[in-house]
Design an enzyme around this catalytic site. Sequence first.
Site, PDB file in Angstrom:
ATOM      1  N   MET A  26      -4.893   0.836  -0.998  1.00  0.00           N
ATOM      2  CA  MET A  26      -6.203   0.179  -1.069  1.00  0.00           C
ATOM      3  C   MET A  26      -6.686  -0.212   0.329  1.00  0.00           C
ATOM      4  O   MET A  26      -7.584  -1.046   0.471  1.00  0.00           O
ATOM      5  CB  MET A  26      -6.132  -1.054  -1.975  1.00  0.00           C
ATOM      6  CG  MET A  26      -5.785  -0.674  -3.414  1.00  0.00           C
ATOM      7  SD  MET A  26      -6.258  -1.927  -4.600  1.00  0.00           S
ATOM      8  CE  MET A  26      -5.273  -3.299  -4.042  1.00  0.00           C
ATOM      9  N   GLY A  27      -6.065   0.359   1.366  1.00  0.00           N
ATOM     10  CA  GLY A  27      -6.472   0.035   2.731  1.00  0.00           C
ATOM     11  C   GLY A  27      -5.802  -1.234   3.230  1.00  0.00           C
ATOM     12  O   GLY A  27      -4.873  -1.736   2.604  1.00  0.00           O
ATOM     13  N   GLU A  31       2.867  -1.876   8.083  1.00  0.00           N
ATOM     14  CA  GLU A  31       4.063  -1.061   8.307  1.00  0.00           C
ATOM     15  C   GLU A  31       4.656  -0.545   6.976  1.00  0.00           C
ATOM     16  O   GLU A  31       5.252   0.532   6.933  1.00  0.00           O
ATOM     17  CB  GLU A  31       5.081  -1.900   9.103  1.00  0.00           C
ATOM     18  CG  GLU A  31       6.360  -1.198   9.475  1.00  0.00           C
ATOM     19  CD  GLU A  31       6.177   0.181  10.112  1.00  0.00           C
ATOM     20  OE1 GLU A  31       5.193   0.411  10.834  1.00  0.00           O
ATOM     21  OE2 GLU A  31       7.052   1.039   9.848  1.00  0.00           O
ATOM     22  N   HIS A  33       2.945   0.532   4.359  1.00  0.00           N
ATOM     23  CA  HIS A  33       2.208   1.764   4.052  1.00  0.00           C
ATOM     24  C   HIS A  33       2.629   2.888   5.010  1.00  0.00           C
ATOM     25  O   HIS A  33       2.801   4.026   4.596  1.00  0.00           O
ATOM     26  CB  HIS A  33       0.701   1.542   4.198  1.00  0.00           C
ATOM     27  CG  HIS A  33       0.127   0.531   3.254  1.00  0.00           C
ATOM     28  ND1 HIS A  33      -0.328  -0.696   3.662  1.00  0.00           N
ATOM     29  CD2 HIS A  33      -0.063   0.569   1.914  1.00  0.00           C
ATOM     30  CE1 HIS A  33      -0.789  -1.377   2.631  1.00  0.00           C
ATOM     31  NE2 HIS A  33      -0.632  -0.634   1.548  1.00  0.00           N
ATOM     32  N   LYS A 144       7.600  -3.069  -3.731  1.00  0.00           N
ATOM     33  CA  LYS A 144       7.200  -4.481  -3.768  1.00  0.00           C
ATOM     34  C   LYS A 144       6.447  -4.772  -5.062  1.00  0.00           C
ATOM     35  O   LYS A 144       6.619  -5.810  -5.679  1.00  0.00           O
ATOM     36  CB  LYS A 144       6.333  -4.870  -2.571  1.00  0.00           C
ATOM     37  CG  LYS A 144       6.010  -6.364  -2.599  1.00  0.00           C
ATOM     38  CD  LYS A 144       5.275  -6.797  -1.371  1.00  0.00           C
ATOM     39  CE  LYS A 144       3.787  -6.594  -1.508  1.00  0.00           C
ATOM     40  NZ  LYS A 144       3.134  -7.583  -2.419  1.00  0.00           N
ATOM     41  N   ASP A 145       5.618  -3.795  -5.471  1.00  0.00           N
ATOM     42  CA  ASP A 145       4.894  -3.930  -6.741  1.00  0.00           C
ATOM     43  C   ASP A 145       5.775  -3.337  -7.843  1.00  0.00           C
ATOM     44  O   ASP A 145       5.506  -2.252  -8.363  1.00  0.00           O
ATOM     45  CB  ASP A 145       3.554  -3.203  -6.652  1.00  0.00           C
ATOM     46  CG  ASP A 145       2.661  -3.820  -5.591  1.00  0.00           C
ATOM     47  OD1 ASP A 145       2.357  -5.015  -5.695  1.00  0.00           O
ATOM     48  OD2 ASP A 145       2.289  -3.108  -4.634  1.00  0.00           O
TER      49      ASP A 145
HETATM   50  O1  PAF Z   1      -0.616  -0.564  -4.899  1.00  0.00           O
HETATM   51  C1  PAF Z   1      -1.815  -0.354  -4.610  1.00  0.00           C
HETATM   52  O2  PAF Z   1      -2.226  -0.445  -3.452  1.00  0.00           O
HETATM   53  C2  PAF Z   1      -2.794  -0.003  -5.718  1.00  0.00           C
HETATM   54  O3  PAF Z   1      -2.472  -0.652  -6.893  1.00  0.00           O
HETATM   55  C3  PAF Z   1      -2.917   1.507  -5.946  1.00  0.00           C
HETATM   56  C4  PAF Z   1      -1.607   2.120  -6.418  1.00  0.00           C
HETATM   57  C5  PAF Z   1      -3.355   2.188  -4.653  1.00  0.00           C
HETATM   58  C6  PAF Z   1      -3.978   1.790  -7.017  1.00  0.00           C
HETATM   59  O4  PAF Z   1      -5.225   1.308  -6.652  1.00  0.00           O
END
Ligand code: PAF
Length: 274
Positions: A26-27, A31, A33, A144-145
């Site tokens: 989501m931008g 680090e 990402h 993390k999620d």
């Molecule tokens: O984890 C995220 O950043 C968001 O939930 C995702 C997987 C990009 C979906 O919008």
Amino acid sequence: LKLLKSIEEVRQWRGGRGGIGLVPTMGALHEGHASLVRQAADTCHHVLATIFLNPTQFGPSEDLSRYPRTLEADLLICEQSGAEAVFAPDVSEMHPDMQTRVVPGAVSFAWEGARRPGHFEGVCTVVLKLFQISQAEDAFFGLKDLQQCAVIRRMAIDLNLPIRLHFCETVRESSGLAMSSRNSYFSPEDRRGASGFSAALFRSAEEISAGKNPQDILNEARSALTNDGFRVDYIALVNPMTMEELTIASKESRIMAAVEWKGVRLIDNVAACR
Ligand code: PAF
């Protein structure tokens, strides 16, 4: 690095390319990402990162409007980490008059799902669209999620999605704080204080690994966090595949928690047995 704004541009970029690795984000990249992009580049021939602040996964009282938007810096991180292209569509490109949605089942009901109605429906729907648009063979998500990983894994199984999923270890600041775009909301001092959250999780994991009763340990962690000024939403031992709460720890189980610290909601999880 190619910046792709439309689904048609992605289709053209895809051309005859095989072996596409997708890194959906989501931008406000950090680090964590960057390490997903690097792992995708190590695994796949071509890496497509996506930057889309998906409104359908935010509740009306959540932080969509103040969520950091840092496209220029994000593109640099993608390029330096090995992405070949970035798909950064506008909302109108992704959600023009959507009538169809993916409704996840039991794995999405507790924890984040219970506190954020519609959240995982929004996540599943956009992730499935990104899988379709990219035609990727592999996709990379951060652990993390944890519940998001479980929900997406289950969606891929239930809908027979032809994609390999990679769930990658959480990247942490030197203080132990899990990297998150939301950490940018903190003052330097509050950011230091926030590391008490992961410290409590790691301490709990050590005690549980040493054979202590998980329920007792998690109750103690809850009290300690509360004393330190955290508002504990939940802290639990869970099966990371089903999200069911456990009373006995095993090699697979995770300690998962959500807290509020200085007005910011944080989630994190660690292996319960080291
Ligand atoms: O984890 C995220 O950043 C968001 O939930 C995702 C997987 C990009 C979906 O919008």
